[in-house]
Design a protein around this motif. Structure first.
Motif, PDB file in Angstrom:
ATOM      1  N   THR A  96       0.817  -1.204   0.000  1.00  0.00           N
ATOM      2  CA  THR A  96       0.000   0.000   0.000  1.00  0.00           C
ATOM      3  C   THR A  96       0.855   1.260   0.000  1.00  0.00           C
ATOM      4  N   ASP A  97       2.094   1.142  -0.358  1.00  0.00           N
ATOM      5  CA  ASP A  97       2.985   2.291  -0.459  1.00  0.00           C
ATOM      6  C   ASP A  97       2.592   3.079  -1.703  1.00  0.00           C
ATOM      7  N   PRO A  98       2.180   4.369  -1.544  1.00  0.00           N
ATOM      8  CA  PRO A  98       1.685   5.096  -2.705  1.00  0.00           C
ATOM      9  C   PRO A  98       2.733   5.364  -3.775  1.00  0.00           C
ATOM     10  N   VAL A  99       4.000   5.225  -3.459  1.00  0.00           N
ATOM     11  CA  VAL A  99       5.016   5.478  -4.469  1.00  0.00           C
ATOM     12  C   VAL A  99       5.397   4.195  -5.187  1.00  0.00           C
ATOM     13  N   ASN A 100       5.478   3.082  -4.454  1.00  0.00           N
ATOM     14  CA  ASN A 100       6.036   1.867  -5.031  1.00  0.00           C
ATOM     15  C   ASN A 100       5.073   0.715  -5.225  1.00  0.00           C
ATOM     16  N   GLY A 101       3.922   0.748  -4.570  1.00  0.00           N
ATOM     17  CA  GLY A 101       3.093  -0.446  -4.632  1.00  0.00           C
ATOM     18  C   GLY A 101       1.626  -0.121  -4.688  1.00  0.00           C
ATOM     19  N   GLY A 102       0.826  -1.127  -4.330  1.00  0.00           N
ATOM     20  CA  GLY A 102      -0.610  -0.939  -4.355  1.00  0.00           C
ATOM     21  C   GLY A 102      -1.189  -1.526  -5.622  1.00  0.00           C
ATOM     22  N   SER A 103      -2.372  -1.133  -5.947  1.00  0.00           N
ATOM     23  CA  SER A 103      -3.057  -1.629  -7.131  1.00  0.00           C
ATOM     24  C   SER A 103      -2.474  -0.993  -8.387  1.00  0.00           C
ATOM     25  N   GLU A 104      -2.349  -1.799  -9.421  1.00  0.00           N
ATOM     26  CA  GLU A 104      -1.853  -1.259 -10.691  1.00  0.00           C
ATOM     27  C   GLU A 104      -2.871  -0.336 -11.339  1.00  0.00           C
ATOM     28  N   GLY A 105      -4.146  -0.425 -10.910  1.00  0.00           N
ATOM     29  CA  GLY A 105      -5.179   0.335 -11.571  1.00  0.00           C
ATOM     30  C   GLY A 105      -5.473   1.704 -10.995  1.00  0.00           C
ATOM     31  N   ASN A 106      -5.117   1.976  -9.767  1.00  0.00           N
ATOM     32  CA  ASN A 106      -5.478   3.231  -9.111  1.00  0.00           C
ATOM     33  C   ASN A 106      -4.240   4.110  -8.981  1.00  0.00           C
ATOM     34  N   LYS A 107      -4.117   5.068  -9.890  1.00  0.00           N
ATOM     35  CA  LYS A 107      -2.908   5.890  -9.928  1.00  0.00           C
ATOM     36  C   LYS A 107      -3.245   7.374  -9.900  1.00  0.00           C
ATOM     37  N   VAL A 108      -2.311   8.135  -9.354  1.00  0.00           N
ATOM     38  CA  VAL A 108      -2.389   9.588  -9.326  1.00  0.00           C
ATOM     39  C   VAL A 108      -1.074  10.108  -9.904  1.00  0.00           C
ATOM     40  N   LEU A 109      -1.176  11.090 -10.781  1.00  0.00           N
ATOM     41  CA  LEU A 109       0.002  11.676 -11.412  1.00  0.00           C
ATOM     42  C   LEU A 109       0.180  13.099 -10.900  1.00  0.00           C
ATOM     43  N   LEU A 110       1.354  13.393 -10.348  1.00  0.00           N
ATOM     44  CA  LEU A 110       1.711  14.738  -9.910  1.00  0.00           C
ATOM     45  C   LEU A 110       2.690  15.314 -10.921  1.00  0.00           C
ATOM     46  N   LEU A 111       2.419  16.528 -11.397  1.00  0.00           N
ATOM     47  CA  LEU A 111       3.300  17.201 -12.352  1.00  0.00           C
ATOM     48  C   LEU A 111       3.609  18.591 -11.817  1.00  0.00           C
ATOM     49  N   LYS A 112       4.886  18.940 -11.780  1.00  0.00           N
ATOM     50  CA  LYS A 112       5.312  20.233 -11.233  1.00  0.00           C
ATOM     51  C   LYS A 112       5.596  21.213 -12.360  1.00  0.00           C
ATOM     52  N   VAL A 113       4.898  22.378 -12.302  1.00  0.00           N
ATOM     53  CA  VAL A 113       5.038  23.421 -13.314  1.00  0.00           C
ATOM     54  C   VAL A 113       5.421  24.718 -12.610  1.00  0.00           C
ATOM     55  N   ASP A 114       6.503  25.346 -13.037  1.00  0.00           N
ATOM     56  CA  ASP A 114       6.976  26.588 -12.426  1.00  0.00           C
ATOM     57  C   ASP A 114       5.922  27.688 -12.543  1.00  0.00           C
ATOM     58  N   LEU A 115       5.658  28.388 -11.445  1.00  0.00           N
ATOM     59  CA  LEU A 115       4.621  29.417 -11.427  1.00  0.00           C
ATOM     60  C   LEU A 115       4.892  30.547 -12.416  1.00  0.00           C
ATOM     61  N   LEU A 116       6.128  31.045 -12.460  1.00  0.00           N
ATOM     62  CA  LEU A 116       6.421  32.231 -13.270  1.00  0.00           C
ATOM     63  C   LEU A 116       6.724  31.919 -14.733  1.00  0.00           C
ATOM     64  N   THR A 117       7.408  30.799 -14.993  1.00  0.00           N
ATOM     65  CA  THR A 117       7.811  30.493 -16.368  1.00  0.00           C
ATOM     66  C   THR A 117       6.891  29.487 -17.052  1.00  0.00           C
ATOM     67  N   ASN A 118       6.044  28.817 -16.271  1.00  0.00           N
ATOM     68  CA  ASN A 118       5.189  27.747 -16.778  1.00  0.00           C
ATOM     69  C   ASN A 118       5.985  26.632 -17.446  1.00  0.00           C
ATOM     70  N   ALA A 119       7.187  26.386 -16.950  1.00  0.00           N
ATOM     71  CA  ALA A 119       8.015  25.292 -17.455  1.00  0.00           C
ATOM     72  C   ALA A 119       7.718  24.024 -16.658  1.00  0.00           C
ATOM     73  N   PHE A 120       7.602  22.899 -17.354  1.00  0.00           N
ATOM     74  CA  PHE A 120       7.425  21.606 -16.704  1.00  0.00           C
ATOM     75  C   PHE A 120       8.742  21.213 -16.055  1.00  0.00           C
ATOM     76  N   GLU A 121       8.723  20.932 -14.753  1.00  0.00           N
ATOM     77  CA  GLU A 121       9.956  20.657 -14.015  1.00  0.00           C
ATOM     78  C   GLU A 121      10.114  19.204 -13.570  1.00  0.00           C
ATOM     79  N   GLY A 122       9.067  18.401 -13.675  1.00  0.00           N
ATOM     80  CA  GLY A 122       9.169  17.001 -13.270  1.00  0.00           C
ATOM     81  C   GLY A 122       7.856  16.507 -12.706  1.00  0.00           C
ATOM     82  N   GLY A 123       7.860  15.270 -12.248  1.00  0.00           N
ATOM     83  CA  GLY A 123       6.635  14.715 -11.716  1.00  0.00           C
ATOM     84  C   GLY A 123       6.830  13.358 -11.098  1.00  0.00           C
TER      85      GLY A 123
END
Length: 195
Positions: A22-49
């Motif tokens: 049930t570790d949200p980063v490494n395990g759990g169900s293959e079907g229930n996922k959440v994607l976090l994406l980091k976008v810089d506030l001022l430049t709107n550049a995608f920085e990772g996720g």
């Protein structure tokens, strides 16, 4: 011989039981996922996720646990239905806090891209995850949804998540690790997608 066989079976059972189930980063169900994406506030550049995996649940509600920065504060975004965090970070008055969960995000270059951008959802499909921070008010009153979406619309992961759940809301959270005389150059949008 029987003892060796029993020990081997016991060891196999122990190895099959993992604390990452049930570790949200490494395990759990293959079907229930959440994607976090980091976008810089001022430049709107995608920085990772980061893609997080959770135990099965078709619903997705985000709640916040917010401790304002007197000197040191923090914010945690929780996935209510499974009672697990999806994001956490420090907020420091006259300083700079750090993201504490997930421990790290994958660099932007690690995300596969696609040629045809994913269509931007209607503005009504964007949901703001907000907390009461006066410093953020000017940035939350005029959100440039087009620029934020354009930062991530060419990611294969975004296409996968939107294709699997096209009616899901695109959640936006403005992470402000520095407040007081905070520097908006340190602030990021966290785009949260559920499959």
């Amino acid at each position: 011989m029987k003892k060796s066989f029993l020990l081997l079976v016991f060891a196999a059972l122990l190895m099959s039981c993992s604390d990452t189930d049930t570790d949200p980063v490494n395990g759990g169900s293959e079907g229930n996922k959440v994607l976090l994406l980091k976008v810089d506030l001022l430049t709107n550049a995608f920085e990772g996720g980061k893609e997080l995996t959770f135990p099965d649940n078709s619903n997705f509600t985000i709640s916040t646990d917010f401790n304002p920065a007197g000197d040191f504060g923090d914010i945690t975004l929780n996935y209510d239905e499974v009672n697990m965090p999806i994001f956490a970070g420090e907020i420091i008055w006259m300083g700079l806090g750090q993201m504490t969960f997930p421990e790290s995000m994958d660099a932007s270059g690690e995300f596969a891209t696609i040629q045809n951008p994913v269509s931007q959802p209607a503005e009504s499909q964007f949901s703001l995850v907000s907390v009461d921070e006066p410093e953020t008010s000017p940035f939350l009153s005029e959100i440039d949804y087009d620029a934020i979406w354009a930062a991530v619309d060419n990611l294969a992961a975004v296409k996968e998540f939107r294709d699997s759940n096209p009616d899901a809301h695109v959640n936006l959270f403005l992470y402000t690790p520095s407040v007081g005389i905070g520097d908006p150059a340190d602030w990021d949008w966290i785009v949260i997608l559920k499959n």
